[in-house]
Design a protein around this motif. Structure first.
Motif, PDB file in Angstrom:
ATOM      1  N   ASP A 119      28.882   1.207 -44.472  1.00 51.24           N
ATOM      2  CA  ASP A 119      28.480  -0.066 -43.842  1.00 51.24           C
ATOM      3  C   ASP A 119      29.092  -0.246 -42.461  1.00 51.24           C
ATOM      4  O   ASP A 119      29.513  -1.345 -42.087  1.00 51.24           O
ATOM      5  N   ILE A 120      29.172   0.830 -41.705  1.00 45.61           N
ATOM      6  CA  ILE A 120      29.674   0.795 -40.331  1.00 45.61           C
ATOM      7  C   ILE A 120      28.475   0.937 -39.403  1.00 45.61           C
ATOM      8  O   ILE A 120      27.682   1.881 -39.529  1.00 45.61           O
ATOM      9  N   ASP A 121      28.335   0.009 -38.481  1.00 44.50           N
ATOM     10  CA  ASP A 121      27.089  -0.125 -37.730  1.00 44.50           C
ATOM     11  C   ASP A 121      26.955   0.786 -36.515  1.00 44.50           C
ATOM     12  O   ASP A 121      25.841   1.053 -36.068  1.00 44.50           O
ATOM     13  N   ALA A 122      28.050   1.229 -35.938  1.00 43.62           N
ATOM     14  CA  ALA A 122      27.952   2.023 -34.706  1.00 43.62           C
ATOM     15  C   ALA A 122      29.087   3.032 -34.642  1.00 43.62           C
ATOM     16  O   ALA A 122      30.186   2.784 -35.151  1.00 43.62           O
ATOM     17  N   THR A 123      28.799   4.162 -34.010  1.00 45.66           N
ATOM     18  CA  THR A 123      29.816   5.206 -33.853  1.00 45.66           C
ATOM     19  C   THR A 123      29.739   5.797 -32.449  1.00 45.66           C
ATOM     20  O   THR A 123      28.698   5.751 -31.794  1.00 45.66           O
ATOM     21  N   LEU A 124      30.856   6.337 -32.016  1.00 51.02           N
ATOM     22  CA  LEU A 124      30.895   7.055 -30.733  1.00 51.02           C
ATOM     23  C   LEU A 124      32.003   8.096 -30.805  1.00 51.02           C
ATOM     24  O   LEU A 124      33.110   7.817 -31.275  1.00 51.02           O
ATOM     25  N   ILE A 125      31.683   9.281 -30.310  1.00 52.72           N
ATOM     26  CA  ILE A 125      32.685  10.345 -30.176  1.00 52.72           C
ATOM     27  C   ILE A 125      32.948  10.544 -28.687  1.00 52.72           C
ATOM     28  O   ILE A 125      32.028  10.812 -27.917  1.00 52.72           O
ATOM     29  N   GLY A 126      34.204  10.358 -28.295  1.00 53.10           N
ATOM     30  CA  GLY A 126      34.591  10.613 -26.910  1.00 53.10           C
ATOM     31  C   GLY A 126      35.403  11.892 -26.843  1.00 53.10           C
ATOM     32  O   GLY A 126      36.358  12.066 -27.602  1.00 53.10           O
ATOM     33  N   LYS A 194      47.055  16.946 -29.106  1.00 58.72           N
ATOM     34  CA  LYS A 194      46.335  17.729 -28.101  1.00 58.72           C
ATOM     35  C   LYS A 194      45.393  16.864 -27.259  1.00 58.72           C
ATOM     36  O   LYS A 194      44.781  17.366 -26.301  1.00 58.72           O
ATOM     37  N   SER A 195      45.256  15.597 -27.618  1.00 61.68           N
ATOM     38  CA  SER A 195      44.426  14.659 -26.860  1.00 61.68           C
ATOM     39  C   SER A 195      43.003  15.172 -26.669  1.00 61.68           C
ATOM     40  O   SER A 195      42.480  15.226 -25.552  1.00 61.68           O
ATOM     41  N   LEU A 196      42.366  15.549 -27.771  1.00 63.83           N
ATOM     42  CA  LEU A 196      40.987  16.017 -27.694  1.00 63.83           C
ATOM     43  C   LEU A 196      40.046  14.889 -27.302  1.00 63.83           C
ATOM     44  O   LEU A 196      39.086  15.100 -26.561  1.00 63.83           O
ATOM     45  N   GLY A 197      40.311  13.695 -27.788  1.00 61.88           N
ATOM     46  CA  GLY A 197      39.434  12.559 -27.497  1.00 61.88           C
ATOM     47  C   GLY A 197      39.624  11.473 -28.530  1.00 61.88           C
ATOM     48  O   GLY A 197      40.738  11.219 -28.987  1.00 61.88           O
ATOM     49  N   PHE A 198      38.516  10.837 -28.939  1.00 69.10           N
ATOM     50  CA  PHE A 198      38.607   9.772 -29.932  1.00 69.10           C
ATOM     51  C   PHE A 198      37.287   9.644 -30.670  1.00 69.10           C
ATOM     52  O   PHE A 198      36.245  10.142 -30.221  1.00 69.10           O
ATOM     53  N   VAL A 199      37.333   8.968 -31.808  1.00 67.56           N
ATOM     54  CA  VAL A 199      36.130   8.539 -32.495  1.00 67.56           C
ATOM     55  C   VAL A 199      36.239   7.028 -32.642  1.00 67.56           C
ATOM     56  O   VAL A 199      37.288   6.503 -33.013  1.00 67.56           O
ATOM     57  N   ALA A 200      35.157   6.332 -32.297  1.00 70.98           N
ATOM     58  CA  ALA A 200      35.131   4.866 -32.380  1.00 70.98           C
ATOM     59  C   ALA A 200      34.107   4.444 -33.420  1.00 70.98           C
ATOM     60  O   ALA A 200      32.997   4.984 -33.471  1.00 70.98           O
ATOM     61  N   LEU A 201      34.498   3.487 -34.255  1.00 71.01           N
ATOM     62  CA  LEU A 201      33.621   2.939 -35.289  1.00 71.01           C
ATOM     63  C   LEU A 201      33.495   1.439 -35.070  1.00 71.01           C
ATOM     64  O   LEU A 201      34.508   0.764 -34.883  1.00 71.01           O
ATOM     65  N   GLY A 202      32.276   0.931 -35.060  1.00 65.45           N
ATOM     66  CA  GLY A 202      32.063  -0.489 -34.794  1.00 65.45           C
ATOM     67  C   GLY A 202      31.309  -1.182 -35.913  1.00 65.45           C
ATOM     68  O   GLY A 202      30.474  -0.575 -36.592  1.00 65.45           O
ATOM     69  N   SER A 203      31.608  -2.463 -36.100  1.00 64.01           N
ATOM     70  CA  SER A 203      30.958  -3.247 -37.157  1.00 64.01           C
ATOM     71  C   SER A 203      30.562  -4.623 -36.633  1.00 64.01           C
ATOM     72  O   SER A 203      31.246  -5.202 -35.784  1.00 64.01           O
ATOM     73  N   ARG A 204      29.480  -5.137 -37.180  1.00 65.72           N
ATOM     74  CA  ARG A 204      29.062  -6.505 -36.840  1.00 65.72           C
ATOM     75  C   ARG A 204      29.907  -7.545 -37.572  1.00 65.72           C
ATOM     76  O   ARG A 204      29.842  -8.723 -37.245  1.00 65.72           O
ATOM     77  N   GLU A 205      30.677  -7.119 -38.558  1.00 69.70           N
ATOM     78  CA  GLU A 205      31.553  -8.024 -39.301  1.00 69.70           C
ATOM     79  C   GLU A 205      32.887  -8.154 -38.567  1.00 69.70           C
ATOM     80  O   GLU A 205      33.538  -7.150 -38.288  1.00 69.70           O
ATOM     81  N   ALA A 206      33.269  -9.385 -38.300  1.00 68.48           N
ATOM     82  CA  ALA A 206      34.495  -9.604 -37.527  1.00 68.48           C
ATOM     83  C   ALA A 206      35.743  -9.123 -38.254  1.00 68.48           C
ATOM     84  O   ALA A 206      36.735  -8.758 -37.619  1.00 68.48           O
ATOM     85  N   GLU A 207      35.716  -9.086 -39.576  1.00 68.14           N
ATOM     86  CA  GLU A 207      36.894  -8.701 -40.345  1.00 68.14           C
ATOM     87  C   GLU A 207      36.777  -7.315 -40.958  1.00 68.14           C
ATOM     88  O   GLU A 207      37.602  -6.927 -41.795  1.00 68.14           O
ATOM     89  N   ARG A 208      35.764  -6.554 -40.549  1.00 67.12           N
ATOM     90  CA  ARG A 208      35.597  -5.199 -41.113  1.00 67.12           C
ATOM     91  C   ARG A 208      36.779  -4.317 -40.746  1.00 67.12           C
ATOM     92  O   ARG A 208      37.251  -3.513 -41.548  1.00 67.12           O
ATOM     93  N   PHE A 209      37.260  -4.446 -39.527  1.00 64.80           N
ATOM     94  CA  PHE A 209      38.447  -3.702 -39.081  1.00 64.80           C
ATOM     95  C   PHE A 209      39.514  -4.709 -38.694  1.00 64.80           C
ATOM     96  O   PHE A 209      39.265  -5.628 -37.914  1.00 64.80           O
ATOM     97  N   ALA A 210      40.701  -4.531 -39.250  1.00 61.93           N
ATOM     98  CA  ALA A 210      41.810  -5.463 -39.015  1.00 61.93           C
ATOM     99  C   ALA A 210      43.043  -4.682 -38.587  1.00 61.93           C
ATOM    100  O   ALA A 210      43.229  -3.525 -38.986  1.00 61.93           O
TER     101      ALA A 210
END
Length: 233
Positions: A119-126, A194-210
């Motif tokens: 139930d995670i709405d958006a992702t990004l790999i940097g 090694k600072s390869l990058g990051f992965v970002a996960l986004g949700s429309r729920e304000a409390e999904r990530f705390a």
């Protein structure tokens, strides 16, 4: 005269206080079993004002205790079922990333599993520009040292610590330009040392990530994504 003698004997007999009675009953737990008639004759005042026998009170207490045990068992079973579902979903994510033929497949597979299973709405790999310079794969972006993304995530790149919590509209638009109404996010380093990058996960729920939520799932996801990226760059 007999009545006077009886009264004298009662006056001379030692009186037990409540503490001594309680201690005696605890020391002789079979006392009521040896005197079952007391179970029916002893009355306990109910809050409503009515009286119940001791045996009725015991049944009531046992029922309440049994209900508490059943509730606790149900919570434990539900937690076990949740853990099993999460384990199955993580296995599916791992298989998806391992089998992805290309970086585009990694990004698409990550987005699909996160959406359908977590139930995670958006992702990004940097990925750091030293390892990746393309701009044609949806869901993956290069991180230029002086670019807009690097500046917006300056604290993250400096500390290399997981960031979890509410996200403002400007940063949400930067990380997830094709998603709408993203209100909370997690940004997790890929190969922290090694600072390869990051992965970002986004949700429309304000409390999904705390900020104080558990990090195990996020770290595991980052490890899987990092391994998939390394194998294809």
């Amino acid at each position: 005269m007999a009545e006077l003698n009886t009264q004298a004997k009662e006056a001379a007999a030692p009186k037990l206080n409540e503490r001594e009675i309680v201690a005696y009953l605890k020391a002789h737990p079979d006392f009521l079993a040896r005197h079952p008639d007391l179970l029916e004759s002893i009355e306990l005042k109910h809050r409503s004002g009515s009286a119940v026998s001791l045996i009725e009170k015991q049944v009531e207490l046992l029922r309440a205790k049994n209900q508490r045990l059943e509730d606790r068992l149900e919570r434990l079973l539900e937690a076990a079922r949740d853990n099993e579902r999460r384990q199955d979903n993580v296995h599916r994510l791992a298989r998806t990333l391992i089998r992805a033929p290309t970086l585009a497949g990694v990004a698409a597979g990550l987005a699909k599993c996160m959406r359908e299973d977590f139930d995670i709405d958006a992702t990004l790999i940097g990925i750091g520009a030293a390892h990746y310079k393309r701009h044609d794969i949806e869901g993956i972006v290069p991180i230029e040292p002086d670019g807009r993304l690097a500046r917006a995530l300056d604290d993250f790149f400096r500390t290399r610590l997981i960031e979890c919590g509410p996200i403002d509209a400007e940063r949400a638009q930067l990380l997830f330009p094709k998603a709408t109404a993203i209100r909370s996010a997690a940004i997790v380093p890929l190969e922290k040392e090694k600072s390869l990058g990051f992965v970002a996960l986004g949700s429309r729920e304000a409390e999904r990530f705390a900020p104080r939520q558990g990090k195990l799932f996020l770290e595991l996801t980052a490890d899987l994504v990092a391994a998939a990226v390394r194998a294809r760059t």
